[in-house]
Motif scaffolding. Structure first.
Motif, PDB file in Angstrom:
ATOM      1  N   ASP A  26       0.815  -1.218   0.000  1.00 47.18           N
ATOM      2  CA  ASP A  26       0.000   0.000   0.000  1.00 47.18           C
ATOM      3  C   ASP A  26       0.847   1.266   0.000  1.00 47.18           C
ATOM      4  OD1 ASP A  26      -2.147  -1.771   0.308  1.00 47.18           O
ATOM      5  OD2 ASP A  26      -2.304  -1.420   2.472  1.00 47.18           O
ATOM      6  N   ALA A  27       2.155   1.119   0.161  1.00 51.75           N
ATOM      7  CA  ALA A  27       3.025   2.275   0.408  1.00 51.75           C
ATOM      8  C   ALA A  27       2.904   3.375  -0.640  1.00 51.75           C
ATOM      9  CB  ALA A  27       4.480   1.820   0.530  1.00 51.75           C
ATOM     10  N   GLU A  28       2.913   3.026  -1.908  1.00 56.72           N
ATOM     11  CA  GLU A  28       2.889   4.054  -2.954  1.00 56.72           C
ATOM     12  C   GLU A  28       1.597   4.884  -2.882  1.00 56.72           C
ATOM     13  OE1 GLU A  28       3.191   4.118  -7.749  1.00 56.72           O
ATOM     14  OE2 GLU A  28       4.581   2.778  -6.709  1.00 56.72           O
ATOM     15  N   ASP A  29       0.459   4.214  -2.781  1.00 54.13           N
ATOM     16  CA  ASP A  29      -0.809   4.948  -2.672  1.00 54.13           C
ATOM     17  C   ASP A  29      -0.879   5.737  -1.363  1.00 54.13           C
ATOM     18  OD1 ASP A  29      -1.883   4.298  -5.120  1.00 54.13           O
ATOM     19  OD2 ASP A  29      -3.424   2.948  -4.338  1.00 54.13           O
ATOM     20  N   LEU A  30      -0.444   5.129  -0.267  1.00 59.89           N
ATOM     21  CA  LEU A  30      -0.524   5.825   1.025  1.00 59.89           C
ATOM     22  C   LEU A  30       0.405   7.029   1.101  1.00 59.89           C
ATOM     23  CD1 LEU A  30      -0.989   2.930   3.593  1.00 59.89           C
ATOM     24  CD2 LEU A  30      -2.714   4.514   2.678  1.00 59.89           C
ATOM     25  N   LEU A  31       1.484   7.004   0.348  1.00 61.03           N
ATOM     26  CA  LEU A  31       2.370   8.172   0.318  1.00 61.03           C
ATOM     27  C   LEU A  31       1.623   9.398  -0.207  1.00 61.03           C
ATOM     28  CD1 LEU A  31       5.166   9.348   0.840  1.00 61.03           C
ATOM     29  CD2 LEU A  31       5.804   8.630  -1.482  1.00 61.03           C
ATOM     30  N   LYS A  32       0.662   9.197  -1.093  1.00 62.98           N
ATOM     31  CA  LYS A  32      -0.163  10.317  -1.590  1.00 62.98           C
ATOM     32  C   LYS A  32      -0.940  10.953  -0.449  1.00 62.98           C
ATOM     33  CE  LYS A  32      -0.777   8.051  -6.039  1.00 62.98           C
ATOM     34  NZ  LYS A  32      -1.731   7.268  -6.832  1.00 62.98           N
ATOM     35  N   CYS A  33      -1.352  10.147   0.500  1.00 56.88           N
ATOM     36  CA  CYS A  33      -2.055  10.654   1.680  1.00 56.88           C
ATOM     37  C   CYS A  33      -1.084  11.343   2.629  1.00 56.88           C
ATOM     38  CB  CYS A  33      -2.773   9.505   2.394  1.00 56.88           C
ATOM     39  SG  CYS A  33      -3.510   9.959   3.980  1.00 56.88           S
ATOM     40  N   TYR A  34      -0.024  10.649   2.990  1.00 54.29           N
ATOM     41  CA  TYR A  34       0.864  11.143   4.042  1.00 54.29           C
ATOM     42  C   TYR A  34       1.815  12.250   3.570  1.00 54.29           C
ATOM     43  CZ  TYR A  34      -1.201   7.825   7.145  1.00 54.29           C
ATOM     44  OH  TYR A  34      -2.116   7.159   7.924  1.00 54.29           O
ATOM     45  N   SER A  35       1.888  12.485   2.273  1.00 57.14           N
ATOM     46  CA  SER A  35       2.658  13.625   1.765  1.00 57.14           C
ATOM     47  C   SER A  35       1.740  14.800   1.416  1.00 57.14           C
ATOM     48  CB  SER A  35       3.473  13.215   0.530  1.00 57.14           C
ATOM     49  OG  SER A  35       2.617  12.872  -0.545  1.00 57.14           O
ATOM     50  N   ASP A  36       0.456  14.627   1.576  1.00 58.06           N
ATOM     51  CA  ASP A  36      -0.553  15.648   1.259  1.00 58.06           C
ATOM     52  C   ASP A  36      -0.546  16.725   2.352  1.00 58.06           C
ATOM     53  OD1 ASP A  36      -2.893  17.135   0.856  1.00 58.06           O
ATOM     54  OD2 ASP A  36      -4.154  15.368   0.527  1.00 58.06           O
TER      55      ASP A  36
END
Length: 187
Positions: A26-36
């Motif tokens: 899930d890391a790539e998709d979750l990075l979109k959240c946590y870098s937002d």
């Protein structure tokens, strides 16, 4: 008989979202959240040893997921990925645990909701709360669930009120802006 969520984590599905155990993939998709940067102010980092959950590299995101996996295996907390049913996009996470502490909130559940800013809306939050209300009291053996909102989080706050949560009107540890819901309704 209640299954141990730490032995076999269920998958929780509603109309818009599914919650399932967070995985390294899930890391790539979750990075979109946590870098937002618009989302970071709505992450509950209370009592998280200075981690604000603002991650800007895939390496840091993977380190966080590794820690969440370690915490799950050691029965500290469960981190679930929020998956959009229509697109399979991973847009955030939910954390839940049974809190043990020497204070008035001993044996309460603590729910954290981290969402990409595009999904910090009433529809998604309401489904997360529906899943929590329907499943987390038993899964985590708690009678009350605490969760945090923020002054700018109007849709989150509206969802909380609609789903039976209300402000505790005092500090939780040293922190403000917590809402609570009892399994039986108001405490």
């Amino acid at each position: 008989m209640i299954k141990d969520i730490y032995e076999q984590c269920p998958v929780y599905k509603k109309n818009l979202i599914t919650l399932r155990l967070t995985e390294i993939k899930d890391a790539e998709d979750l990075l979109k959240c946590y870098s937002d940067e618009k989302a970071v102010p709505f992450f509950n980092s209370d009592n998280c040893n200075g981690d604000d959950f603002h991650y800007t590299t895939i390496e840091r995101m993977k380190q966080a997921i590794d820690f969440w996996d370690f915490s799950y295996k050691n029965k500290y907390f469960v981190r679930l990925t929020v998956v959009l049913n229509d697109t399979n996009e991973k847009v955030g996470t939910v954390e839940m645990f049974h809190r043990i502490a020497d204070d008035e909130f001993n044996h309460f559940g603590l729910l954290r909701i981290d969402l990409q800013s595009n999904y910090e809306n009433k529809d998604v939050i309401s489904e997360i709360l529906d899943i929590a209300n329907e499943n987390f009291y038993e899964a985590f053996e708690v009678k009350e669930i605490l969760t945090k909102t923020f002054s700018d989080a109007t849709e989150r706050t509206a969802s909380l009120v609609e789903k039976g949560y209300y402000p505790i009107n005092r500090k939780f540890m040293i922190y403000d802006d917590y809402f609570v819901r009892s399994k039986k309704g108001n405490i």
